[in-house]
Design a protein around this motif. Structure first.
Motif, mmCIF file in Angstrom:
data_model
loop_
_atom_site.group_PDB
_atom_site.id
_atom_site.type_symbol
_atom_site.label_atom_id
_atom_site.label_comp_id
_atom_site.label_asym_id
_atom_site.label_seq_id
_atom_site.Cartn_x
_atom_site.Cartn_y
_atom_site.Cartn_z
ATOM 1 N N SER A 34 0.822 -1.211 0.000
ATOM 2 C CA SER A 34 0.000 0.000 0.000
ATOM 3 C C SER A 34 0.859 1.265 0.000
ATOM 4 O O SER A 34 0.353 2.369 -0.177
ATOM 5 C CB SER A 34 -0.949 0.013 1.206
ATOM 6 N N ASN A 35 2.159 1.096 0.215
ATOM 7 C CA ASN A 35 3.067 2.239 0.252
ATOM 8 C C ASN A 35 4.325 1.906 -0.561
ATOM 9 O O ASN A 35 5.414 1.778 -0.010
ATOM 10 C CB ASN A 35 3.426 2.578 1.709
ATOM 11 N N VAL A 36 4.137 1.776 -1.851
ATOM 12 C CA VAL A 36 5.253 1.440 -2.734
ATOM 13 C C VAL A 36 6.036 2.715 -3.032
ATOM 14 O O VAL A 36 5.462 3.737 -3.394
ATOM 15 C CB VAL A 36 4.738 0.786 -4.034
ATOM 16 N N ASN A 37 7.359 2.623 -2.851
ATOM 17 C CA ASN A 37 8.203 3.801 -3.055
ATOM 18 C C ASN A 37 9.576 3.370 -3.563
ATOM 19 O O ASN A 37 9.786 2.211 -3.907
ATOM 20 C CB ASN A 37 8.304 4.593 -1.742
ATOM 21 N N LYS A 38 10.523 4.294 -3.567
ATOM 22 C CA LYS A 38 11.874 4.006 -4.046
ATOM 23 C C LYS A 38 12.513 2.875 -3.260
ATOM 24 O O LYS A 38 13.208 2.032 -3.831
ATOM 25 C CB LYS A 38 12.727 5.275 -3.962
ATOM 26 N N ASN A 39 12.284 2.835 -1.946
ATOM 27 C CA ASN A 39 12.860 1.762 -1.123
ATOM 28 C C ASN A 39 12.330 0.397 -1.544
ATOM 29 O O ASN A 39 13.075 -0.583 -1.544
ATOM 30 C CB ASN A 39 12.584 2.008 0.363
ATOM 31 N N THR A 40 11.047 0.344 -1.884
ATOM 32 C CA THR A 40 10.455 -0.915 -2.360
ATOM 33 C C THR A 40 11.149 -1.354 -3.644
ATOM 34 O O THR A 40 11.544 -2.517 -3.793
ATOM 35 C CB THR A 40 8.941 -0.750 -2.614
ATOM 36 N N ALA A 41 11.297 -0.422 -4.568
ATOM 37 C CA ALA A 41 11.945 -0.734 -5.847
ATOM 38 C C ALA A 41 13.386 -1.179 -5.623
ATOM 39 O O ALA A 41 13.849 -2.148 -6.231
ATOM 40 C CB ALA A 41 11.884 0.468 -6.776
#
Length: 191
Positions: A80-87
């Motif tokens: 639900s909170n996809v961001n640069k860290n997820t990538a």
């Protein structure tokens, strides 16, 4: 040889569920956080296809492969909170996998992440023989995907549903170049 059908994937998921008398989410949670840092295959997929993913994972594991699925192995990832860290995290995990199988379904074809994973892995690996399309089709149906998927070899599995660790049963078909079949196990042996 033949493509894996949706029915075969669902039967594999049912085998997993029946063998443990648990539901898919519980089985997947139990497999999380194993501490493994290398895998044979990164299974790119749409999260909506949870039961297909469980079945595809089971089919490949029955053939003796280790499989990475982000929401199974790394439940701390917040979808639900996809961001640069997820990538960045997914990039690291893809680098820990020898191959990528893009589980092609109707849902994967509209995913924003599946094409990104496919492109990143293909670019990172530097080899067309490390990135595969793993289509799930209806019985008797041929695989047709978006035009860009034709650039990649297609996964084909013999003896689906027969428990064995016969890695030789899993093949890659290279239609756009050599029009030849190669065993996935021999590709892994060269990596």
């Amino acid at each position: 040889m033949g493509l894996v059908t949706i029915g075969q994937a669902l039967l594999a998921a049912d085998r997993e569920l029946a063998s443990t008398y648990r539901d898919a989410k519980l089985i997947l949670r139990e497999e999380a956080n194993t501490g493994r840092t290398s895998f044979d295959i990164f299974l790119s997929h749409s999260k909506i296809d949870e039961k297909y993913v469980l079945g595809a994972k089971r089919i490949l594991e029955e053939k003796g492969f280790t499989i990475y699925v982000d929401w199974i192995n790394d439940q701390q990832l917040d979808r639900s909170n996809v961001n640069k860290n997820t990538a960045d995290y997914l990039r690291t995990r893809m680098k820990q996998c020898k191959l990528l199988f893009y589980l092609h379904t109707e849902n994967a074809s509209v995913s924003k992440w599946c094409p990104w994973e496919l492109g990143f892995f293909n670019g990172h690996s530097g080899s067309a023989e490390r990135t595969f399309i793993f289509p799930l089709v209806f019985t008797g149906e041929k695989f047709t995907g978006q035009e860009y998927l034709e650039l990649y070899p297609i996964v084909d599995i013999d003896n689906v549903g027969k428990e064995s660790s016969f890695r030789k049963d899993v093949w890659g078909y290279f239609p756009s170049t050599e029009r030849e079949w190669r065993q996935i196990s021999s590709i892994l042996d060269r990596i």
